[in-house]
Design a protein around this motif. Structure first.
Motif, PDB file in Angstrom:
ATOM      1  N   UNK A   1      34.656  20.924  67.308  1.00  0.00           N
ATOM      2  CA  UNK A   1      33.207  20.865  67.112  1.00  0.00           C
ATOM      3  C   UNK A   1      32.857  20.056  65.863  1.00  0.00           C
ATOM      4  N   UNK A   2      33.647  20.187  64.824  1.00  0.00           N
ATOM      5  CA  UNK A   2      33.425  19.395  63.614  1.00  0.00           C
ATOM      6  C   UNK A   2      33.590  17.906  63.892  1.00  0.00           C
ATOM      7  N   UNK A   3      34.577  17.573  64.728  1.00  0.00           N
ATOM      8  CA  UNK A   3      34.793  16.163  65.068  1.00  0.00           C
ATOM      9  C   UNK A   3      33.639  15.599  65.890  1.00  0.00           C
ATOM     10  N   UNK A   4      33.078  16.438  66.778  1.00  0.00           N
ATOM     11  CA  UNK A   4      31.961  15.981  67.616  1.00  0.00           C
ATOM     12  C   UNK A   4      30.679  15.872  66.808  1.00  0.00           C
TER      13      UNK A   4
ATOM     14  N   UNK B   1      24.414  24.911  56.848  1.00  0.00           N
ATOM     15  CA  UNK B   1      25.641  25.072  57.635  1.00  0.00           C
ATOM     16  C   UNK B   1      25.495  26.105  58.754  1.00  0.00           C
ATOM     17  N   UNK B   2      26.332  25.937  59.748  1.00  0.00           N
ATOM     18  CA  UNK B   2      26.530  26.958  60.769  1.00  0.00           C
ATOM     19  C   UNK B   2      27.773  27.742  60.356  1.00  0.00           C
TER      20      UNK B   2
ATOM     21  N   UNK C   1      35.387  28.447  74.851  1.00  0.00           N
ATOM     22  CA  UNK C   1      34.149  28.038  75.515  1.00  0.00           C
ATOM     23  C   UNK C   1      32.980  28.861  75.012  1.00  0.00           C
ATOM     24  N   UNK C   2      33.184  30.174  74.873  1.00  0.00           N
ATOM     25  CA  UNK C   2      32.133  31.053  74.356  1.00  0.00           C
ATOM     26  C   UNK C   2      31.700  30.612  72.955  1.00  0.00           C
ATOM     27  N   UNK C   3      32.687  30.419  72.074  1.00  0.00           N
ATOM     28  CA  UNK C   3      32.360  30.020  70.705  1.00  0.00           C
ATOM     29  C   UNK C   3      31.676  28.663  70.687  1.00  0.00           C
ATOM     30  N   UNK C   4      32.169  27.739  71.491  1.00  0.00           N
ATOM     31  CA  UNK C   4      31.558  26.415  71.531  1.00  0.00           C
ATOM     32  C   UNK C   4      30.094  26.468  71.934  1.00  0.00           C
ATOM     33  N   UNK C   5      29.784  27.284  72.934  1.00  0.00           N
ATOM     34  CA  UNK C   5      28.398  27.404  73.376  1.00  0.00           C
ATOM     35  C   UNK C   5      27.509  27.996  72.282  1.00  0.00           C
ATOM     36  N   UNK C   6      28.025  29.001  71.564  1.00  0.00           N
ATOM     37  CA  UNK C   6      27.228  29.617  70.505  1.00  0.00           C
ATOM     38  C   UNK C   6      27.013  28.662  69.337  1.00  0.00           C
ATOM     39  N   UNK C   7      28.058  27.937  68.954  1.00  0.00           N
ATOM     40  CA  UNK C   7      27.930  27.003  67.824  1.00  0.00           C
ATOM     41  C   UNK C   7      27.006  25.838  68.188  1.00  0.00           C
ATOM     42  N   UNK C   8      27.141  25.314  69.393  1.00  0.00           N
ATOM     43  CA  UNK C   8      26.262  24.220  69.811  1.00  0.00           C
ATOM     44  C   UNK C   8      24.807  24.664  69.839  1.00  0.00           C
TER      45      UNK C   8
END
Length: 376
Positions: free
Chosen positions: A240-243, A286-287, A268-275
């Motif tokens: 996510x940091x790279x994106x 920051x997130x 996938x769960x974490x990615x959806x929450x962070x996005x």
């Protein structure tokens, strides 16, 4: 003549009027034969007549008027009205046309009966009970109609998600090949755009597939293995940091994070929450991701600063196709389906966990609880 007797005597002419009206409901009725247009109407009318002839107390009449009355038909058997709703859905009718059929039937029967029979003192009671019976039949038809439409939609989504994967894979492979050719700056940029767009389409298809599984009652498929969530989620945070190199994503871990979970699903769960936090949080703050291992569960908190989520939005935030009102245009531009939080919630449920949300003027926190003992 009582209304029930009239209906049973004149089933054929009433059916002819039903058919004549149904034939005007275009374009769905255009290719339907006579028997298809009038299918089930006689059975529906016979059920109505049986209802009119049955005894009914004041209390039962009140319950029926509220939609709680018991019918005369075996509830384990599909009624003619239910079959009619399915038939009309498969034929391409819309729900307004389905309702219009019953409206026309109601008017036709009452008009023919009153013109011929000039009902006496029992007429008003017959009309009331007839309207109740027609309303009951309409409700049955609409319920089965909607269920059939939902099934059709889910099957279509499933086929669409499956059939689009092959051409998408061809596009992604070709784009990757072009990127390796070193054929010049213009080709490299075009290949990069194809790769990024392909990844976005892949994400949409994945969301669509997961949504479709849940709507079909299959739920999110998880395959737990022994993993250390500290490492698994750290990999997702790094990606996510790279994106999103322009955003700060903090990652803190505490406690024992070894356990049996589906690592890719929780990524996938974490990615959806962070996005979601990146999209809706204040852009200059920051997130924060905090993962804590307790004795009975593991908790994943994703927090961001920014405007508070309104109570109306908060109450439905995990509903499918739900998007924040101030970012809907952005979602449409980037191709978001508004399924990220819904899928995150379903992944948590598949692990026998849950997600809670709280939001105020200071920060918004999504908190995921994953039990160590998942009942397996």
């Amino acid at each position: 003549m009582r209304l029930s007797d009239f209906i049973l005597r004149d089933l054929e002419p009433i059916s002819e009027q039903w058919e004549a009206f149904a034939a005007t409901l275009l374009p769905a009725a255009e290719k339907m034969e006579s028997l298809e247009l009038r299918e089930h109407v006689k059975e529906i009318l016979q059920t109505v007549a049986m209802d009119l002839r049955s005894s009914q107390t004041r209390e039962a009449q009140h319950e029926k008027s509220m939609g709680r009355g018991a019918g005369l038909i075996d509830p384990t058997e599909e009624t003619a009205a239910q079959k009619h709703g399915v038939l009309r859905a498969r034929a391409g009718f819309n729900v307004n046309q389905l309702a219009a059929e019953y409206r026309a039937l109601r008017a036709s029967v009452l008009r023919l009966w009153m013109d011929e029979c000039e009902p006496g003192r029992h007429g008003l009671g017959d009309v009331i009970r007839f309207n109740e019976a027609i309303d009951h039949a309409l409700a049955e038809s609409v319920t089965s109609f909607n269920a059939q439409i939902e099934q059709n939609r889910n099957l279509l989504l499933g086929m669409l998600g499956h059939d689009l994967r092959s051409p998408l894979q061809a596009i992604q492979v070709t784009a990757s090949y072009l990127a390796l050719l070193n054929a010049g700056e213009h080709v490299s940029k075009a290949a990069g755009r194809l790769i990024r767009s392909g990844a976005r389409i892949q994400g949409l298809l994945d969301d669509l597939t997961e949504f479709n599984r849940t709507k079909l009652g299959l739920g999110i498929n998880v395959k737990p293995t022994s993993v250390n969530l500290a490492d698994v989620l750290a990999d997702e945070v790094e990606e996510l940091r790279a994106i999103h190199p322009d955003r700060q994503i903090d990652y803190d871990v505490n406690g024992d994070l070894q356990g049996d979970w589906d690592g890719p699903r929780l990524q996938q769960l974490l990615g959806n929450l962070v996005l979601n936090a990146i999209k809706y949080g204040a852009q200059d703050t920051p997130v924060r991701v905090m993962v804590t291992g307790g004795v009975t569960d593991v908790r994943i908190n994703v927090s961001n600063r920014g405007a508070a989520i309104g109570s109306a939005t908060l109450a439905h935030i995990f509903d499918p196709l739900m998007r924040g009102p101030d970012r809907q245009s952005d979602d449409e531009r980037t191709g978001s389906l508004g399924l990220g939080l819904y899928i995150a919630s379903e992944i948590a449920k598949a692990h026998h966990g849950a997600i809670e949300t709280r939001s105020d003027d200071t920060e918004t926190i999504f908190s995921v609880s994953l039990p160590r003992d998942q009942g397996r």
